[in-house]
Scaffold this active site. Sequence first.
Site, PDB file in Angstrom:
ATOM      1  N   HIS A  70       1.032   0.882  -9.940  1.00 32.21           N
ATOM      2  CA  HIS A  70      -0.031   0.053  -9.302  1.00 32.21           C
ATOM      3  C   HIS A  70      -0.577  -0.856 -10.022  1.00 32.21           C
ATOM      4  O   HIS A  70      -1.650  -1.052 -10.336  1.00 32.21           O
ATOM      5  CB  HIS A  70      -1.022   1.002  -8.658  1.00 32.21           C
ATOM      6  CG  HIS A  70      -1.618   0.545  -7.404  1.00 32.21           C
ATOM      7  ND1 HIS A  70      -2.339   1.353  -6.643  1.00 32.21           N
ATOM      8  CD2 HIS A  70      -2.000  -0.595  -7.135  1.00 32.21           C
ATOM      9  CE1 HIS A  70      -2.981   0.640  -5.549  1.00 32.21           C
ATOM     10  NE2 HIS A  70      -2.857  -0.828  -6.113  1.00 32.21           N
ATOM     11  N   ARG A 101       0.771  -1.168  -0.002  1.00 30.68           N
ATOM     12  CA  ARG A 101       0.216   0.006  -0.120  1.00 30.68           C
ATOM     13  C   ARG A 101       0.753   1.296   0.072  1.00 30.68           C
ATOM     14  O   ARG A 101       2.013   1.365   0.621  1.00 30.68           O
ATOM     15  CB  ARG A 101      -1.175   0.034   1.135  1.00 30.68           C
ATOM     16  CG  ARG A 101      -1.967  -1.314   1.364  1.00 30.68           C
ATOM     17  CD  ARG A 101      -2.692  -1.274   0.201  1.00 30.68           C
ATOM     18  NE  ARG A 101      -3.837  -0.381   0.347  1.00 30.68           N
ATOM     19  CZ  ARG A 101      -4.715  -0.568  -0.696  1.00 30.68           C
ATOM     20  NH1 ARG A 101      -4.792  -1.002  -1.691  1.00 30.68           N
ATOM     21  NH2 ARG A 101      -5.680   0.490  -0.841  1.00 30.68           N
ATOM     22  N   GLU A 109      -2.010   8.566  -5.674  1.00 28.33           N
ATOM     23  CA  GLU A 109      -2.206   8.126  -6.690  1.00 28.33           C
ATOM     24  C   GLU A 109      -3.570   8.690  -7.400  1.00 28.33           C
ATOM     25  O   GLU A 109      -4.375   8.971  -6.786  1.00 28.33           O
ATOM     26  CB  GLU A 109      -2.430   6.714  -6.506  1.00 28.33           C
ATOM     27  CG  GLU A 109      -1.230   5.790  -6.046  1.00 28.33           C
ATOM     28  CD  GLU A 109      -1.341   4.344  -5.900  1.00 28.33           C
ATOM     29  OE1 GLU A 109      -2.436   3.753  -6.530  1.00 28.33           O
ATOM     30  OE2 GLU A 109      -0.573   3.670  -5.471  1.00 28.33           O
TER      31      GLU A 109
END
Length: 526
Positions: free
Chosen positions: A277, A230, A259
């Site tokens: 990601h 994370r 993000e």
Amino acid sequence: MKVLITEKLAESGVELLKEDFDVDVLLDLSDEELLERIGEYDGLIIRSATQVTADVIGRADNMKAIGRAGIGVDNIDIEAASKRGILVANAPESNTIAAAEHTLGLMLAAARHIPAADASLREGKWKRGEFKGVEVAEKTLGLVGLGHVGAIVARGALGMRMKVLAYDPYISDEKIRQMGVHRAESVEEVLENADFISLHVPRTPQTTGMIDSAALGRMKPSAYLINVARGGIVNETDLYNALKEGTIGGAALDVYAEEPNTGSPLFSLPNTVVTPHLGASTVEAQDRAGVTAAEQVAFALRGEVPMHAINAPVPEGEGAEFVGRFSELCESLGKLLYGLSDRPGETLKVEYRGEVAEFDTRLLDVSAQKGLLAPMVHEPLNFVNTPALARERGLKVETSRVPEDGAYTSLVTLRMQTRDGEHAVSGTLIGTGMRPRLIGAMGFTLDITPEKHMLFIRNKDMPGMIGRIGSVLGEAGLNIGNMAVGRDEPNSGAAMAVTVDEEVPDEVLQQLLEIPGFTEARSVTL
């Protein structure tokens, strides 16, 4: 019921929901549009982009379940959802393989400078000497967290002849030994001894910023940091400084504090490998996540408890599926206990005997409360709001366990003391299909399959009583499905449990009580 899907979901998951529910797929909703529309829906399925805030939940008047197609739920206000009785479930195992493979891929890419070498060759350069890497064999991989993803990463690393050192206080010594992994007693031990360090923890107040300048200072100058878990776990400013100054060898990152992110200073450094990601971005993982999230929401909307519920007492560990099969039985027993009591007491005692007593039975405790409270409250009950509603009404729950029961493989008994004495009901599951069976009620052994409409009779043990019940019910147009009879000594007390196709009206109950020998008659709807 209606389900809203706000992000791209596998078509197989959408079709699964459409079998039983009205489904709207509305992608790219703004925050304002979500607030305006959310009140229409009973279920919601999201990925990582949709922010389910307290404001959104505050307007979700019909919402019963939120499904997250993935593992992280930090974009959902769990506390707000729980207060409103909204069940939240995720798909924790859907992307574990994908995330683990990406972790190993980033480790190898960093160790062998693969992205930089690829870019150089595409520019027409042949510079073998500039991209000399290191082998991972015989090196130590340090894992902070040994959950689903961490365990797969460990197996892959062991297959490449790496040593694995893992810190996870929630993993037993036995499992550590079975995996062939060495236990670290602290995060600091991992940082100081590993050549590659991979993070596998959720982002919580305790883990946010855990990899800061002090932590990075403990790492070997040649060590690499990998984060596919994370964003926010790593202090990115401190990491940038450590990489630029050569305090550590390199880093491989897939997640970031904010993000989307296209302008991080980390992207300019030659000793980083970065991806946008992609940990869960495989065809297989996306399909699994979508289908799992759809299944979880469908379970919840049908009144069942999803196995991946975040804020409900889901059975954990060995025997979880076995325990889940008892949920319907315990809810029926709770309803029956209420129906056989004039006024429920303040303490519900739940006793587990036999095999079921060996496992985590919190779900069954709530199932029993759910059944007991159902006739008393005027709002829908689920596995999230039931414990809170029970506490509001002053209901206490006490559980006890007996490892073995001589008569049954597993037996559940509910007891409650009321003003007219103690009431108890018992049940089990039988056969290969594990069908619910009522074993005891009204102080007698009564072996019968519980049905929606039931009639319970207490009477004197004397000839003709069964026939009289049949006559009264027949005259009232009520069809008997099944019957069980229990008694003490001959010519003493007895009881009958009868299943009927319709609810027995009060006037029929009164008619039965006017017949000599019948002392109690109760209609119960399960």
